[in-house]
Design a protein around this motif. Structure first.
Motif, PDB file in Angstrom:
ATOM      1  N   ASP A   9       0.658  -1.180  -0.079  1.00 48.71           N
ATOM      2  CA  ASP A   9      -0.103   0.031  -0.035  1.00 48.71           C
ATOM      3  C   ASP A   9       0.750   1.312   0.016  1.00 48.71           C
ATOM      4  OD1 ASP A   9      -2.361  -1.319  -0.190  1.00 48.71           O
ATOM      5  OD2 ASP A   9      -3.015  -0.955   1.978  1.00 48.71           O
ATOM      6  N   LEU A  10       2.061   1.322   0.637  1.00 53.45           N
ATOM      7  CA  LEU A  10       2.843   2.416   0.683  1.00 53.45           C
ATOM      8  C   LEU A  10       3.322   2.694  -0.808  1.00 53.45           C
ATOM      9  CD1 LEU A  10       4.749   1.934   4.130  1.00 53.45           C
ATOM     10  CD2 LEU A  10       2.778   3.517   3.620  1.00 53.45           C
ATOM     11  N   LEU A  11       3.820   1.589  -1.357  1.00 56.64           N
ATOM     12  CA  LEU A  11       4.283   1.536  -2.585  1.00 56.64           C
ATOM     13  C   LEU A  11       3.089   2.239  -3.732  1.00 56.64           C
ATOM     14  CD1 LEU A  11       6.603  -1.692  -2.586  1.00 56.64           C
ATOM     15  CD2 LEU A  11       7.356   0.693  -3.024  1.00 56.64           C
TER      16      LEU A  11
ATOM     17  N   LEU B 173      13.560   0.025   0.670  1.00 59.06           N
ATOM     18  CA  LEU B 173      12.119   0.812   0.644  1.00 59.06           C
ATOM     19  C   LEU B 173      12.760   2.259   0.737  1.00 59.06           C
ATOM     20  CD1 LEU B 173      10.132  -1.269   2.934  1.00 59.06           C
ATOM     21  CD2 LEU B 173       9.828  -0.870   0.474  1.00 59.06           C
ATOM     22  N   ALA B 174      12.657   2.990  -0.286  1.00 59.80           N
ATOM     23  CA  ALA B 174      13.368   4.546  -0.231  1.00 59.80           C
ATOM     24  C   ALA B 174      12.152   5.385   0.007  1.00 59.80           C
ATOM     25  CB  ALA B 174      13.804   4.813  -1.382  1.00 59.80           C
TER      26      ALA B 174
ATOM     27  N   PRO C  97       2.706  14.052   1.253  1.00 56.65           N
ATOM     28  CA  PRO C  97       1.987  13.520   2.318  1.00 56.65           C
ATOM     29  C   PRO C  97       1.640  12.030   2.411  1.00 56.65           C
ATOM     30  CG  PRO C  97       0.349  14.097   0.460  1.00 56.65           C
ATOM     31  CD  PRO C  97       1.944  14.660   0.273  1.00 56.65           C
ATOM     32  N   GLY C  98       1.525  11.481   3.675  1.00 59.68           N
ATOM     33  CA  GLY C  98       1.556   9.954   3.849  1.00 59.68           C
ATOM     34  C   GLY C  98       0.190   9.457   3.780  1.00 59.68           C
ATOM     35  N   PRO C  99      -0.121   8.059   4.075  1.00 57.62           N
ATOM     36  CA  PRO C  99      -1.451   7.782   3.999  1.00 57.62           C
ATOM     37  C   PRO C  99      -2.309   8.232   5.292  1.00 57.62           C
ATOM     38  CG  PRO C  99       0.136   6.292   4.897  1.00 57.62           C
ATOM     39  CD  PRO C  99       1.184   7.320   4.391  1.00 57.62           C
ATOM     40  N   GLU C 100      -3.536   8.148   5.031  1.00 53.89           N
ATOM     41  CA  GLU C 100      -4.304   8.760   6.326  1.00 53.89           C
ATOM     42  C   GLU C 100      -4.691   7.558   7.061  1.00 53.89           C
ATOM     43  OE1 GLU C 100      -7.971  10.147   4.074  1.00 53.89           O
ATOM     44  OE2 GLU C 100      -6.978  11.861   3.004  1.00 53.89           O
TER      45      GLU C 100
ATOM     46  N   ALA D 112       4.530  -5.232  -6.978  1.00 58.95           N
ATOM     47  CA  ALA D 112       3.672  -6.102  -6.101  1.00 58.95           C
ATOM     48  C   ALA D 112       4.328  -7.469  -6.244  1.00 58.95           C
ATOM     49  CB  ALA D 112       2.264  -6.288  -6.680  1.00 58.95           C
ATOM     50  N   LEU D 113       4.965  -7.992  -7.316  1.00 60.46           N
ATOM     51  CA  LEU D 113       5.372  -9.456  -7.348  1.00 60.46           C
ATOM     52  C   LEU D 113       6.732  -9.322  -6.591  1.00 60.46           C
ATOM     53  CD1 LEU D 113       5.359 -10.196 -11.180  1.00 60.46           C
ATOM     54  CD2 LEU D 113       4.085 -11.365  -9.100  1.00 60.46           C
ATOM     55  N   THR D 114       7.412  -8.143  -6.457  1.00 62.31           N
ATOM     56  CA  THR D 114       8.645  -8.014  -5.599  1.00 62.31           C
ATOM     57  C   THR D 114       8.300  -8.232  -4.070  1.00 62.31           C
ATOM     58  OG1 THR D 114       9.805  -6.744  -7.237  1.00 62.31           O
ATOM     59  CG2 THR D 114      10.495  -6.687  -4.855  1.00 62.31           C
ATOM     60  N   VAL D 115       7.108  -7.462  -3.752  1.00 58.48           N
ATOM     61  CA  VAL D 115       6.788  -7.581  -2.388  1.00 58.48           C
ATOM     62  C   VAL D 115       6.086  -9.035  -1.911  1.00 58.48           C
ATOM     63  CG1 VAL D 115       5.165  -6.715  -0.655  1.00 58.48           C
ATOM     64  CG2 VAL D 115       6.121  -5.234  -2.216  1.00 58.48           C
ATOM     65  N   LEU D 116       5.491  -9.565  -2.940  1.00 60.86           N
ATOM     66  CA  LEU D 116       4.910 -11.024  -2.424  1.00 60.86           C
ATOM     67  C   LEU D 116       6.111 -12.017  -2.462  1.00 60.86           C
ATOM     68  CD1 LEU D 116       1.921 -10.749  -5.020  1.00 60.86           C
ATOM     69  CD2 LEU D 116       1.760 -10.841  -2.596  1.00 60.86           C
ATOM     70  N   ALA D 117       7.069 -11.993  -3.289  1.00 57.27           N
ATOM     71  CA  ALA D 117       8.241 -12.934  -3.182  1.00 57.27           C
ATOM     72  C   ALA D 117       8.882 -12.885  -1.842  1.00 57.27           C
ATOM     73  CB  ALA D 117       8.960 -12.469  -4.497  1.00 57.27           C
ATOM     74  N   ALA D 118       9.133 -11.443  -1.472  1.00 57.98           N
ATOM     75  CA  ALA D 118       9.806 -11.150  -0.070  1.00 57.98           C
ATOM     76  C   ALA D 118       8.796 -11.994   1.135  1.00 57.98           C
ATOM     77  CB  ALA D 118       9.888  -9.784  -0.019  1.00 57.98           C
TER      78      ALA D 118
END
Length: 212
Positions: A36-38, A61-62, A67-70, A177-183
């Motif tokens: 979600d942050l990405l 993660l850079a 603004p950030g998420p609500e 998303a694939l990178t996150v899921l693989a991690a």
């Protein structure tokens, strides 16, 4: 839309395909936060340029400017990002942020009235089970689940909320998303390996104790 909240609600609402470990779920929730942050542009993935001789390392993660998420917990996740170079590798983030994260999401849902505790009349001060309230958040999560939303489906499969994905299931095509899921998948496998090693060590200790 909050993927980690939806994942937590699905975990409470759906009978898992195998026993669901809190550690597994916490790692997947951390992965859902990273996704979600990405997706919202709060952070970006940057290749690890510090290991040119050993091949590419894990993506880092850079953080990007506000603004950030609500969402409150996602805002906490954003605030917890490492903001100094060389930034934090994604796998390290999963382990650090994921520590106790399932309990944090459960407490947040309970505080919002999304979840209540149903106590046993025989054990009024112990045990009991969580009961989801009929809320908009639950309906949204149920809609994403029924629609076989690919990222939510893959996260659920990684921790055993549902069976492993098949070629017939909707596929995730986004590289990020694939990178996150693989991690997440690698972290869950690593956690299972730790559990198995500890079980073997405990069994070996028990055998030595019995033979003493």
């Amino acid at each position: 839309m909050s993927t980690p909240r939806d994942l937590m609600i699905v975990a409470l609402d759906v009978a898992p395909s195998r026993p669901l470990g809190r550690g597994d779920l916490s790692l997947a929730l951390a992965g859902a936060e990273a996704y979600d942050l990405l997706r919202t542009g709060t952070v970006r993935l940057r290749g690890d340029r510090l290991a040119p001789l050993t091949g590419p390392g894990p993506d880092r993660l850079a953080p990007l400017p506000p603004p950030g998420p609500e969402d409150g917990l996602l805002a906490e996740a954003a605030a917890a990002l490492v903001r100094e170079e060389p930034y934090e590798p994604l796998p390290d983030w999963l382990w650090r942020r994921g520590r106790g994260l399932s309990s944090a999401y459960l407490a947040a849902l309970e505080a919002e009235g999304q979840v209540t505790w149903e106590r046993s009349r025989w054990l009024p001060f112990r045990g009991g089970r969580t009961v989801l309230s009929d809320t908009e958040a639950r309906r949204r999560a149920a809609y994403r689940w029924a629609a076989d939303e690919p990222v939510l489906l893959a996260l659920a499969a990684a921790v055993g909320i549902r069976e492993e994905l098949t070629p017939a299931d909707p596929a995730v095509t986004d590289d990020t998303a694939l990178t996150v899921l693989a991690a997440v998948h690698d972290a869950v496998m690593e956690l299972e390996a730790v559990r198995q090693r500890r079980a073997l060590e405990a069994a070996a200790f028990a055998n030595v104790w019995r033979g003493a």
